[in-house]
Design a protein around this motif. Sequence first.
Motif, PDB file in Angstrom:
ATOM      1  N   LEU A 174      45.366  41.083  46.180  1.00  0.00           N
ATOM      2  CA  LEU A 174      44.737  40.759  44.897  1.00  0.00           C
ATOM      3  C   LEU A 174      45.598  39.789  44.103  1.00  0.00           C
ATOM      4  O   LEU A 174      45.083  38.839  43.493  1.00  0.00           O
ATOM      5  N   TYR A 175      46.899  40.003  44.115  1.00  0.00           N
ATOM      6  CA  TYR A 175      47.812  39.099  43.410  1.00  0.00           C
ATOM      7  C   TYR A 175      47.685  37.667  43.948  1.00  0.00           C
ATOM      8  O   TYR A 175      47.608  36.707  43.181  1.00  0.00           O
ATOM      9  N   ASN A 176      47.624  37.522  45.268  1.00  0.00           N
ATOM     10  CA  ASN A 176      47.537  36.178  45.860  1.00  0.00           C
ATOM     11  C   ASN A 176      46.227  35.487  45.508  1.00  0.00           C
ATOM     12  O   ASN A 176      46.197  34.272  45.293  1.00  0.00           O
ATOM     13  N   VAL A 177      45.135  36.264  45.463  1.00  0.00           N
ATOM     14  CA  VAL A 177      43.852  35.686  45.068  1.00  0.00           C
ATOM     15  C   VAL A 177      43.905  35.194  43.624  1.00  0.00           C
ATOM     16  O   VAL A 177      43.485  34.077  43.303  1.00  0.00           O
ATOM     17  N   ILE A 178      44.451  36.025  42.724  1.00  0.00           N
ATOM     18  CA  ILE A 178      44.546  35.653  41.312  1.00  0.00           C
ATOM     19  C   ILE A 178      45.462  34.443  41.138  1.00  0.00           C
ATOM     20  O   ILE A 178      45.164  33.524  40.376  1.00  0.00           O
ATOM     21  N   LYS A 179      46.552  34.425  41.871  1.00  0.00           N
ATOM     22  CA  LYS A 179      47.493  33.320  41.757  1.00  0.00           C
ATOM     23  C   LYS A 179      46.859  32.001  42.182  1.00  0.00           C
ATOM     24  O   LYS A 179      47.143  30.945  41.604  1.00  0.00           O
ATOM     25  N   ARG A 180      45.973  32.060  43.197  1.00  0.00           N
ATOM     26  CA  ARG A 180      45.316  30.837  43.666  1.00  0.00           C
ATOM     27  C   ARG A 180      44.226  30.361  42.709  1.00  0.00           C
ATOM     28  O   ARG A 180      43.944  29.164  42.637  1.00  0.00           O
ATOM     29  N   THR A 181      43.608  31.297  41.997  1.00  0.00           N
ATOM     30  CA  THR A 181      42.421  30.951  41.208  1.00  0.00           C
ATOM     31  C   THR A 181      42.649  30.902  39.702  1.00  0.00           C
ATOM     32  O   THR A 181      41.877  30.269  38.989  1.00  0.00           O
ATOM     33  N   GLU A 182      43.692  31.562  39.210  1.00  0.00           N
ATOM     34  CA  GLU A 182      43.931  31.643  37.772  1.00  0.00           C
ATOM     35  C   GLU A 182      44.699  30.420  37.279  1.00  0.00           C
ATOM     36  O   GLU A 182      45.701  30.024  37.877  1.00  0.00           O
ATOM     37  N   LYS A 183      44.229  29.824  36.200  1.00  0.00           N
ATOM     38  CA  LYS A 183      44.886  28.633  35.669  1.00  0.00           C
ATOM     39  C   LYS A 183      46.063  28.976  34.748  1.00  0.00           C
ATOM     40  O   LYS A 183      46.942  28.148  34.530  1.00  0.00           O
ATOM     41  N   ARG A 184      46.045  30.175  34.205  1.00  0.00           N
ATOM     42  CA  ARG A 184      47.159  30.576  33.347  1.00  0.00           C
ATOM     43  C   ARG A 184      48.390  30.909  34.192  1.00  0.00           C
ATOM     44  O   ARG A 184      48.288  31.101  35.402  1.00  0.00           O
ATOM     45  N   ASN A 185      49.543  30.985  33.538  1.00  0.00           N
ATOM     46  CA  ASN A 185      50.776  31.248  34.280  1.00  0.00           C
ATOM     47  C   ASN A 185      51.170  32.724  34.275  1.00  0.00           C
ATOM     48  O   ASN A 185      52.231  33.085  34.782  1.00  0.00           O
ATOM     49  N   GLN A 186      50.311  33.572  33.687  1.00  0.00           N
ATOM     50  CA  GLN A 186      50.568  35.007  33.730  1.00  0.00           C
ATOM     51  C   GLN A 186      49.247  35.753  33.580  1.00  0.00           C
ATOM     52  O   GLN A 186      48.241  35.191  33.134  1.00  0.00           O
ATOM     53  N   PHE A 187      49.258  37.026  34.008  1.00  0.00           N
ATOM     54  CA  PHE A 187      48.031  37.825  34.008  1.00  0.00           C
ATOM     55  C   PHE A 187      48.377  39.219  33.502  1.00  0.00           C
ATOM     56  O   PHE A 187      49.376  39.811  33.923  1.00  0.00           O
ATOM     57  N   GLU A 188      47.552  39.746  32.618  1.00  0.00           N
ATOM     58  CA  GLU A 188      47.852  41.043  32.002  1.00  0.00           C
ATOM     59  C   GLU A 188      47.847  42.156  33.051  1.00  0.00           C
ATOM     60  O   GLU A 188      46.938  42.255  33.874  1.00  0.00           O
ATOM     61  N   ILE A 189      48.873  42.980  33.036  1.00  0.00           N
ATOM     62  CA  ILE A 189      49.010  44.044  34.033  1.00  0.00           C
ATOM     63  C   ILE A 189      47.835  45.007  33.982  1.00  0.00           C
ATOM     64  O   ILE A 189      47.288  45.409  35.014  1.00  0.00           O
ATOM     65  N   LYS A 190      47.419  45.390  32.763  1.00  0.00           N
ATOM     66  CA  LYS A 190      46.318  46.350  32.645  1.00  0.00           C
ATOM     67  C   LYS A 190      45.019  45.788  33.209  1.00  0.00           C
ATOM     68  O   LYS A 190      44.241  46.509  33.845  1.00  0.00           O
ATOM     69  N   SER A 191      44.785  44.484  33.020  1.00  0.00           N
ATOM     70  CA  SER A 191      43.592  43.858  33.593  1.00  0.00           C
ATOM     71  C   SER A 191      43.695  43.824  35.114  1.00  0.00           C
ATOM     72  O   SER A 191      42.699  44.013  35.822  1.00  0.00           O
ATOM     73  N   PHE A 192      44.896  43.590  35.614  1.00  0.00           N
ATOM     74  CA  PHE A 192      45.127  43.582  37.057  1.00  0.00           C
ATOM     75  C   PHE A 192      44.805  44.954  37.652  1.00  0.00           C
ATOM     76  O   PHE A 192      44.144  45.053  38.690  1.00  0.00           O
TER      77      PHE A 192
END
Length: 255
Positions: A174-192
Motif C-alpha cells: 500500500l505504501y508503494n502504491v501511495i508513493k507512486r500516485t500521491e503528489k504530496r510528500n507525506q501522507f497522514e498515518i491515520k488515513s493510511f
Amino acid sequence: MNDRENVSHEPRYWVHKFDKGLLRQLDRSKTLGSEKKHSKTLKDIKANDKIILFSTLDLDKQKNIRFIAYTMVKEAYLDNKTIYNHYCSPKKLKLKGMKYFTDPLVAKDMANDLEFVKNKEKPANDFKSEYKEITEEDFKAILRKVSLTKEYPAYFENVSFTMEDFLLNSINGLYNVIKRTEKRNQFEIKSFIKLLKKLLNEYGISKSYDEIEEFYARNAWKLGFKHNPSRDPDKFVALYNRLGKKRNFSYISLE
C-alpha cells in the motif's frame, strides 16, 4: 485499447517473473499486468499469446528459480486500477485459465535445453526481466518436462505467509502504491491505516481500526519508513522504535 490488438494472430510465447505471494489472487482473478506503469514488453503481448510463469521457490532448503504454471491470454484491455497492490500498468491481460505444474521445474536443470538462456553457467542472469519473449521450441521444451493440473498446487501452501508477514507485505504494498500516485510528500498515518483496513477487508481479513493501528505502531519500524511529526494532537499516532520506545508521529514521509 484498439480492438485490432485482440484480433486473431499467430501466438507468441513468453516467460513472466511472478511474485509467488500473489498466486492465490491470480488464481481467483486470472489477470496479469506489469509492475512498471509503462512496460515496453507488455505492449507486445496480445490475445492468444502463451505465458509460462516462473518464481523463486524454497522447497528443498535451496532457493531456485522454478517454472510453476502456464496460461494463455484471453484478451488485453486498459484499466488504470492497480491490482494485487503490485501491477500498476494500465494494460492488463485477462487470462483464459491457469494450468499449474504438478511439480515445479527447476530452471537451471534444463538451462542447456533452452535457447533464451544464454549464460548456461549462471542462468539466473537470463531471468531478471519481468517479461521475456521465448521461442515456441523453448515453450514446448518446458512443457514436455512437466505434468499439468488446474488445481492450486499443494506445494505453494508451504510458502504461504504467516499473518504477520502478510500484514507487513500489505503495508509495504500500500505504501508503494501511495508513493507512486500521491503528489504530496507525506501522507497522514491515520488515513493510511483506514486504507489498510479496507484493503484487508477485501482479502476477507476482519480487523478493527484499533487492532490495525496497534500492529502498525509496533511494526512499522521493520519496514524502514520515515515518519514526520506535527503539532496537531488529533493526528498523533504513537509509534514504537526497535527498542520499544514510543514517540508521536502524524505522517508517513513519501520522499
